[in-house]
Every structure is written in C-alpha cells, then in structure tokens.
Motif scaffolding. Structure first.
Motif, PDB file in Angstrom:
ATOM      1  N   PHE A  66       0.824  -1.209   0.000  1.00 25.71           N
ATOM      2  CA  PHE A  66       0.000   0.000   0.000  1.00 25.71           C
ATOM      3  C   PHE A  66       0.862   1.266   0.000  1.00 25.71           C
ATOM      4  O   PHE A  66       1.867   1.358   0.717  1.00 25.71           O
ATOM      5  CB  PHE A  66      -0.914   0.003   1.227  1.00 25.71           C
ATOM      6  N   TYR A  67       0.429   2.235  -0.820  1.00 26.97           N
ATOM      7  CA  TYR A  67       1.069   3.544  -0.879  1.00 26.97           C
ATOM      8  C   TYR A  67      -0.038   4.601  -0.853  1.00 26.97           C
ATOM      9  O   TYR A  67      -0.999   4.511  -1.601  1.00 26.97           O
ATOM     10  CB  TYR A  67       1.886   3.702  -2.162  1.00 26.97           C
ATOM     11  N   ARG A  68       0.119   5.583   0.004  1.00 27.87           N
ATOM     12  CA  ARG A  68      -0.879   6.639   0.127  1.00 27.87           C
ATOM     13  C   ARG A  68      -0.395   7.908  -0.564  1.00 27.87           C
ATOM     14  O   ARG A  68       0.781   8.249  -0.530  1.00 27.87           O
ATOM     15  CB  ARG A  68      -1.144   6.935   1.611  1.00 27.87           C
ATOM     16  N   THR A  69      -1.366   8.613  -1.190  1.00 21.16           N
ATOM     17  CA  THR A  69      -1.044   9.893  -1.814  1.00 21.16           C
ATOM     18  C   THR A  69      -0.526  10.868  -0.755  1.00 21.16           C
ATOM     19  O   THR A  69      -1.040  10.869   0.376  1.00 21.16           O
ATOM     20  CB  THR A  69      -2.286  10.465  -2.524  1.00 21.16           C
ATOM     21  N   PRO A  70       0.471  11.675  -1.051  1.00 22.41           N
ATOM     22  CA  PRO A  70       1.182  11.820  -2.330  1.00 22.41           C
ATOM     23  C   PRO A  70       2.476  10.996  -2.374  1.00 22.41           C
ATOM     24  O   PRO A  70       3.288  11.197  -3.263  1.00 22.41           O
ATOM     25  CB  PRO A  70       1.510  13.312  -2.340  1.00 22.41           C
ATOM     26  N   HIS A  71       2.649  10.104  -1.389  1.00 29.02           N
ATOM     27  CA  HIS A  71       3.931   9.387  -1.272  1.00 29.02           C
ATOM     28  C   HIS A  71       3.898   8.075  -2.057  1.00 29.02           C
ATOM     29  O   HIS A  71       4.004   6.988  -1.499  1.00 29.02           O
ATOM     30  CB  HIS A  71       4.242   9.136   0.202  1.00 29.02           C
ATOM     31  N   SER A  72       3.753   8.216  -3.375  1.00 28.00           N
ATOM     32  CA  SER A  72       3.754   7.050  -4.255  1.00 28.00           C
ATOM     33  C   SER A  72       4.401   7.446  -5.570  1.00 28.00           C
ATOM     34  O   SER A  72       4.693   8.632  -5.804  1.00 28.00           O
ATOM     35  CB  SER A  72       2.325   6.559  -4.518  1.00 28.00           C
TER      36      SER A  72
ATOM     37  N   GLY B 196       1.996   9.732  -7.305  1.00 25.85           N
ATOM     38  CA  GLY B 196       1.460  10.823  -6.506  1.00 25.85           C
ATOM     39  C   GLY B 196       0.031  10.582  -6.086  1.00 25.85           C
ATOM     40  O   GLY B 196      -0.561  11.398  -5.369  1.00 25.85           O
ATOM     41  N   GLU B 197      -0.560   9.450  -6.510  1.00 26.77           N
ATOM     42  CA  GLU B 197      -1.932   9.084  -6.152  1.00 26.77           C
ATOM     43  C   GLU B 197      -1.913   7.939  -5.138  1.00 26.77           C
ATOM     44  O   GLU B 197      -0.844   7.413  -4.793  1.00 26.77           O
ATOM     45  CB  GLU B 197      -2.688   8.626  -7.406  1.00 26.77           C
ATOM     46  N   ASP B 198      -3.097   7.525  -4.688  1.00 30.69           N
ATOM     47  CA  ASP B 198      -3.189   6.273  -3.943  1.00 30.69           C
ATOM     48  C   ASP B 198      -2.803   5.130  -4.883  1.00 30.69           C
ATOM     49  O   ASP B 198      -3.323   5.023  -5.992  1.00 30.69           O
ATOM     50  CB  ASP B 198      -4.616   6.051  -3.429  1.00 30.69           C
ATOM     51  N   VAL B 199      -1.884   4.289  -4.443  1.00 33.33           N
ATOM     52  CA  VAL B 199      -1.403   3.182  -5.265  1.00 33.33           C
ATOM     53  C   VAL B 199      -1.387   1.908  -4.438  1.00 33.33           C
ATOM     54  O   VAL B 199      -1.008   1.922  -3.254  1.00 33.33           O
ATOM     55  CB  VAL B 199       0.021   3.459  -5.810  1.00 33.33           C
ATOM     56  N   ILE B 200      -1.818   0.808  -5.042  1.00 29.91           N
ATOM     57  CA  ILE B 200      -1.697  -0.519  -4.431  1.00 29.91           C
ATOM     58  C   ILE B 200      -1.069  -1.450  -5.462  1.00 29.91           C
ATOM     59  O   ILE B 200      -1.498  -1.474  -6.620  1.00 29.91           O
ATOM     60  CB  ILE B 200      -3.058  -1.074  -3.978  1.00 29.91           C
ATOM     61  N   GLU B 201      -0.068  -2.203  -5.043  1.00 24.27           N
ATOM     62  CA  GLU B 201       0.555  -3.197  -5.915  1.00 24.27           C
ATOM     63  C   GLU B 201       0.216  -4.583  -5.386  1.00 24.27           C
ATOM     64  O   GLU B 201       0.469  -4.888  -4.216  1.00 24.27           O
ATOM     65  CB  GLU B 201       2.075  -2.997  -5.985  1.00 24.27           C
ATOM     66  N   LEU B 202      -0.392  -5.390  -6.250  1.00 26.03           N
ATOM     67  CA  LEU B 202      -0.870  -6.715  -5.876  1.00 26.03           C
ATOM     68  C   LEU B 202       0.010  -7.768  -6.552  1.00 26.03           C
ATOM     69  O   LEU B 202       0.136  -7.784  -7.777  1.00 26.03           O
ATOM     70  CB  LEU B 202      -2.327  -6.893  -6.307  1.00 26.03           C
ATOM     71  N   SER B 203       0.605  -8.648  -5.742  1.00 27.06           N
ATOM     72  CA  SER B 203       1.498  -9.691  -6.260  1.00 27.06           C
ATOM     73  C   SER B 203       0.833 -11.047  -6.146  1.00 27.06           C
ATOM     74  O   SER B 203       0.359 -11.431  -5.068  1.00 27.06           O
ATOM     75  CB  SER B 203       2.821  -9.701  -5.481  1.00 27.06           C
ATOM     76  N   VAL B 204       0.797 -11.750  -7.282  1.00 27.28           N
ATOM     77  CA  VAL B 204       0.263 -13.115  -7.310  1.00 27.28           C
ATOM     78  C   VAL B 204       1.335 -14.016  -7.909  1.00 27.28           C
ATOM     79  O   VAL B 204       2.391 -13.551  -8.342  1.00 27.28           O
ATOM     80  CB  VAL B 204      -1.038 -13.201  -8.137  1.00 27.28           C
ATOM     81  N   HIS B 205       1.079 -15.325  -7.943  1.00 21.46           N
ATOM     82  CA  HIS B 205       2.036 -16.227  -8.558  1.00 21.46           C
ATOM     83  C   HIS B 205       2.181 -15.898 -10.041  1.00 21.46           C
ATOM     84  O   HIS B 205       1.206 -15.562 -10.714  1.00 21.46           O
ATOM     85  CB  HIS B 205       1.590 -17.691  -8.381  1.00 21.46           C
ATOM     86  N   GLY B 206       3.427 -15.999 -10.530  1.00 20.66           N
ATOM     87  CA  GLY B 206       3.683 -15.667 -11.925  1.00 20.66           C
ATOM     88  C   GLY B 206       2.986 -16.629 -12.865  1.00 20.66           C
ATOM     89  O   GLY B 206       2.734 -17.790 -12.555  1.00 20.66           O
ATOM     90  N   GLY B 207       2.688 -16.139 -14.041  1.00 20.68           N
ATOM     91  CA  GLY B 207       1.970 -16.938 -15.031  1.00 20.68           C
ATOM     92  C   GLY B 207       0.802 -16.142 -15.559  1.00 20.68           C
ATOM     93  O   GLY B 207       0.325 -15.196 -14.929  1.00 20.68           O
ATOM     94  N   THR B 208       0.311 -16.522 -16.704  1.00 19.83           N
ATOM     95  CA  THR B 208      -0.736 -15.748 -17.365  1.00 19.83           C
ATOM     96  C   THR B 208      -2.080 -15.840 -16.669  1.00 19.83           C
ATOM     97  O   THR B 208      -2.779 -14.836 -16.502  1.00 19.83           O
ATOM     98  CB  THR B 208      -0.882 -16.225 -18.825  1.00 19.83           C
ATOM     99  N   ALA B 209      -2.463 -17.024 -16.217  1.00 18.34           N
ATOM    100  CA  ALA B 209      -3.820 -17.252 -15.720  1.00 18.34           C
ATOM    101  C   ALA B 209      -4.149 -16.388 -14.517  1.00 18.34           C
ATOM    102  O   ALA B 209      -5.179 -15.696 -14.495  1.00 18.34           O
ATOM    103  CB  ALA B 209      -4.015 -18.728 -15.386  1.00 18.34           C
ATOM    104  N   MET B 210      -3.283 -16.427 -13.492  1.00 24.75           N
ATOM    105  CA  MET B 210      -3.594 -15.695 -12.266  1.00 24.75           C
ATOM    106  C   MET B 210      -3.517 -14.189 -12.467  1.00 24.75           C
ATOM    107  O   MET B 210      -4.318 -13.431 -11.922  1.00 24.75           O
ATOM    108  CB  MET B 210      -2.657 -16.127 -11.138  1.00 24.75           C
TER     109      MET B 210
ATOM    110  N   ARG C 130       1.060  10.072 -15.094  1.00 19.79           N
ATOM    111  CA  ARG C 130       0.412  10.607 -13.903  1.00 19.79           C
ATOM    112  C   ARG C 130       1.441  11.145 -12.915  1.00 19.79           C
ATOM    113  O   ARG C 130       1.196  12.148 -12.232  1.00 19.79           O
ATOM    114  CB  ARG C 130      -0.457   9.523 -13.254  1.00 19.79           C
ATOM    115  N   ALA C 131       2.596  10.489 -12.840  1.00 20.63           N
ATOM    116  CA  ALA C 131       3.671  11.011 -11.997  1.00 20.63           C
ATOM    117  C   ALA C 131       4.109  12.389 -12.495  1.00 20.63           C
ATOM    118  O   ALA C 131       4.385  13.295 -11.694  1.00 20.63           O
ATOM    119  CB  ALA C 131       4.852  10.041 -12.001  1.00 20.63           C
ATOM    120  N   LEU C 132       4.152  12.563 -13.822  1.00 21.37           N
ATOM    121  CA  LEU C 132       4.484  13.862 -14.409  1.00 21.37           C
ATOM    122  C   LEU C 132       3.403  14.883 -14.079  1.00 21.37           C
ATOM    123  O   LEU C 132       3.704  16.012 -13.653  1.00 21.37           O
ATOM    124  CB  LEU C 132       4.632  13.705 -15.923  1.00 21.37           C
ATOM    125  N   GLU C 133       2.155  14.511 -14.253  1.00 19.39           N
ATOM    126  CA  GLU C 133       1.033  15.425 -14.004  1.00 19.39           C
ATOM    127  C   GLU C 133       0.970  15.863 -12.547  1.00 19.39           C
ATOM    128  O   GLU C 133       0.580  16.989 -12.241  1.00 19.39           O
ATOM    129  CB  GLU C 133      -0.294  14.748 -14.393  1.00 19.39           C
TER     130      GLU C 133
END
Length: 463
Positions: free
Chosen positions: A74-80, A83-97, A121-124
C-alpha cells in the motif's frame, strides 16, 4: 470523465511465466476498488484502513470465487510513484492468475492503463519532470552498467539540474537586458560587452558539450549497429565467433563461405554491438557467382548503414588494391582497422602505415585469441566516445531533447553573431528569448500536449 479521475490498473511485470506477477493500481478509488476483490488472511484487517508503506497477505476474488494467494503493498497519496493512492498486488507468476486479477479489478471499476500512463500521472502530479519521465524507459531498455547509470542519472534529475544551471544564467542575463532596453530612464547598471559575450559563449559551450555527448550516450544505452567488412578469408567470421563467444558463423579456408549477412548481438565491454558479418568483398566479374555478387552488394549497403565499422585485413599478407579500396570507403566513417592474424605476421608496420590515413585507429590482433577482446573493447570505446563520457553526469537521452538543445545552442550562436555584427541589444534579446524557450521545451516547463504525447508513445503498459 477526466482520465486522471479514473483509477487504472495494469500488469507491471513482464507477461509469461515467472516467480510473481505484479499488478499496479493507481487513482482516487484504488483502495475502494481493491477492497471489493481482496480478502485479507486476518479477518480484522481492512484495505481501507491500511497505512502507506505497509503490506497485507490475502487472496483475490473473481466472480465470487477465491483465487490465488495475494500480497498487497500500500502507498498513500502523495507518497507514491504516481502521486496518487497506489496498491501493488502480487500473485504467482503466469498468465492465468495475472489475467484473472486484472479481470477482477476491471469488474470492480478500474480502467486498463494505457502505455506509460502511470509515469504520465507522476508527471502530471509533479513527481517527475519531463526529462525524468523520458529516462524511465531509458533505464528499462539500457544495455550494460554504464548505459543504465547514464539513464539513472537522468532519472535522478541530473539532466534537469544541468539544464537548470544554463537556464538560470540566461534568465539573469535576459532580465538585465530587458531592464536595460525597456527602462532606459531607470538606473540600470550597464552590461559590458565582455560580460554579455562571456555569458553567451559559456552557456553555448555547455550546450555544445551536452550535444556532443548525445551520440556516445545513445551508444551506451541502446548499442550500435556494427558491420564486419573485409576481403574473403581475412578472419571476419572468426572475429564474429570470438565476440559472440561461440561458433556463430561457419569458418572455412574457402573464399566466399559467407554469402549473406550473419547477424549477432554481442556485448563488448559496456557497449552492445549489433554485429553484421558480411560477405567478403572482392571483384567477381560479370560471369561470376551471382549469389556471391549479391552478398557483396549487401556488404557495401551495410557499410552505409552502420554506426561502427570493423574493417578486417590480413596482417600475414601484403595489402592488396581491394584492401585499399575498402580502406578508402571507410574514410570519414566511425571505422576501426583491424590487422588480423598477427600470430602469422612477421612485420605489420608497413600495413599499419598504409591504413593510417583512412582510419582513426589501426589495431593489430589475433581473432582466435580471447586476449584480443580487451584492446578491441578499449579501441571501440575510444572511437565512439564512450570512454570519456561520465555516465553519472546528466546527458541528453532522446532525439526530442537533442533537437531542443540544438535549437537553444543555435539561438545563442545567433545572439553572439548579432552582438559581434553590431545589431544592438534588441536583436540579442530576441535570440536569448528563443534560447530560453527551447530550454523550456526540453525540460517540459512549457511543453505542449502533443510533445508530451510523443514522449509517451514508446512506453510500455504498466509503466
């Protein structure tokens, strides 16, 4: 709806099999959208309550079905990054998941991201300058550590700092000129000719240095097309195999073995060479082998297209008229003469003296010996200018930047001519304004939407 008001998502890692796949979500509704499809392992945890720079383990839901185990960062604006709210979701590698997670996010209200949209968006949001945004793809695509360091320096803002120093000096000069010309009744200190020309010349030299470093920087970041040229049986294919580290080309004592262009990408020191081993060039005559003749025609054509020429000659034999014809065609090009088969040669000085008028450097080596790689690497780096380039200094990293810097440099040159020819300070001030406008275009301070669109055309989705 304005695009910036939408929440976007995309795969941020290369598609295909891998350890993990990372999906990035950015925008005003990132947290509400992810909360719809992400179920934490711990029942008392909620996405909406997650603080920035924290992680949470859970799984994602697609059409009511529990899918893969998922880690959310989790990253909260503006510290991402954006500069927006950002969430990075990690799953097992591969196309299906990964595809399933993207589908779940779109069904929950996210929009698929376009190429470079996260960086835009980072530029904006003021997280990156335009020069830093351009450097993002340069970092991703850099070949070699020096190329990566060069791109990283631009990403760190060193190019913007270098341009900013030039802008500050020119803006101060422009302000003084404007006050002197527009407000003669005020007590504005007179600007001496020496101070005027000194400032213009110094900043023009700074731009000259930036422009001069562009070619070498491009070589470090992207590599260079390199043609191996020479008569049959001088050792071109042997040199190709040495550079490649394996038997890429067929080597025989029979003249004309290589009939078509053999391509191979290799890393020579810090420089990526896109090698083209060409057919040995010689006169085959009107009744000669038509296939070999076509190969020779392609060899000469490749010479015209190459950014680097390695012209190979047989050190164990006297140079022929065909050798000298090759040398003459290489004159004025970024070409290195290689006297091969030094292990079989008794004396190479005569051949070296014959070739020196046509080449900036003549190198004697044995293409069968791996020890030849180091001096060859050093010679190529010196020829292409990468040996003297500081990869940690800010350098131009795109054709757009080069064009803007060139416009600014030319405007300063015109200002110096106007002052020398006695056209007055009004003419100098006009040229100075043109130079400052070009620098603003370079840094993106006054860039049009079309210019920004051009920058992001080459970006990949997810970045």
């Amino acid at each position: 709806m304005d695009r910036l008001e939408q929440t976007i998502c995309a795969l941020a890692t290369p598609p295909g099999e891998g350890g993990i796949a990372v999906i990035r979500v950015s925008g005003p509704d990132a947290y509400p959208i992810v909360e719809k499809i992400f179920v934490p392992v711990r029942a008392n945890r909620r996405v909406a309550d997650a603080k920035g720079y924290t992680a949470m383990l859970g799984h994602y839901i697609l059409r009511g079905e529990e899918m893969d185990e998922t880690v959310a960062l989790f990253y909260r604006t503006p510290h991402s990054y954006t500069g927006e709210d950002v969430i990075e979701l990690s799953v097992h590698g591969g196309t299906a998941m990964a595809d399933g997670l993207l589908e779940a996010l779109v069904l929950a209200g996210a929009a698929p991201a376009g190429p470079g949209e996260f960086t835009r968006r980072a530029l904006e949001h003021g997280k990156l300058s335009l020069t830093q945004a351009e450097a993002v793809m340069e970092v991703i695509g850099a070949n070699g550590r020096q190329g990566a360091a060069l791109a990283k320096s631009a990403l760190d803002g060193r190019l913007a700092q270098r341009i900013g120093t030039i802008q500050t000096a020119l803006q101060s000069l422009n302000a003084h000129l404007t006050a002197w010309v527009d407000y003669p009744e005020e007590d504005v200190p007179e600007l001496s000719d020496a101070a005027l020309t000194g400032t213009l010349a110094l900043q023009k030299q700074e731009l000259d240095d930036l422009i001069a470093g562009y070619g070498a920087g491009a070589v470090l970041r992207h590599g260079v097309d390199c043609v191996l040229l020479g008569r049959p049986n001088v050792g071109k294919s042997t040199l190709l195999n040495l550079l490649a580290g394996f038997d890429r080309a067929i080597v025989t004592p029979v003249a004309g073995t290589t009939r078509d262009i053999v391509e191979q990408a290799v890393q020579l020191g810090e420089i990526r060479l896109n090698l083209f081993d060409t057919a040995g060039v010689r006169e085959v005559g009107a009744d000669g082998d038509a296939i070999e003749a076509e190969g020779i025609r392609r060899s000469w054509k490749k010479l015209d297209e190459a950014g680097l020429v390695l012209a190979v000659f047989d050190a164990a034999q006297p140079l022929t008229e065909s050798d000298l014809d090759i040398a003459r065609r290489c004159q004025g090009r970024p070409a290195l003469a290689i006297l091969n088969k030094q292990d079989l040669a008794e004396d190479t000085e005569a051949a070296r003296l014959q070739l020196q008028p046509y080449f900036k450097k003549v190198l004697t080596l044995c293409a069968k010996d791996a020890a030849s790689l180091q001096p060859l690497s050093a010679a190529v780096a010196e020829l292409l200018g990468t040996a003297k380039l500081d990869p940690r200094a800010g350098q131009l990293c795109s054709a757009r930047q080069l064009a803007a810097a060139t416009r600014a440099r030319d405007a300063l040159a015109e200002a110096l001519r106007a002052e020398a020819d006695g056209f007055g300070l009004d003419a100098v001030a006009v040229c100075l304004t043109d130079a400052l406008q070009a620098l603003c275009d370079l840094t993106g301070e006054d860039a049009a939407d079309a210019t920004i669109d051009e920058v992001f055309e080459t970006f990949c989705v997810g970045k």
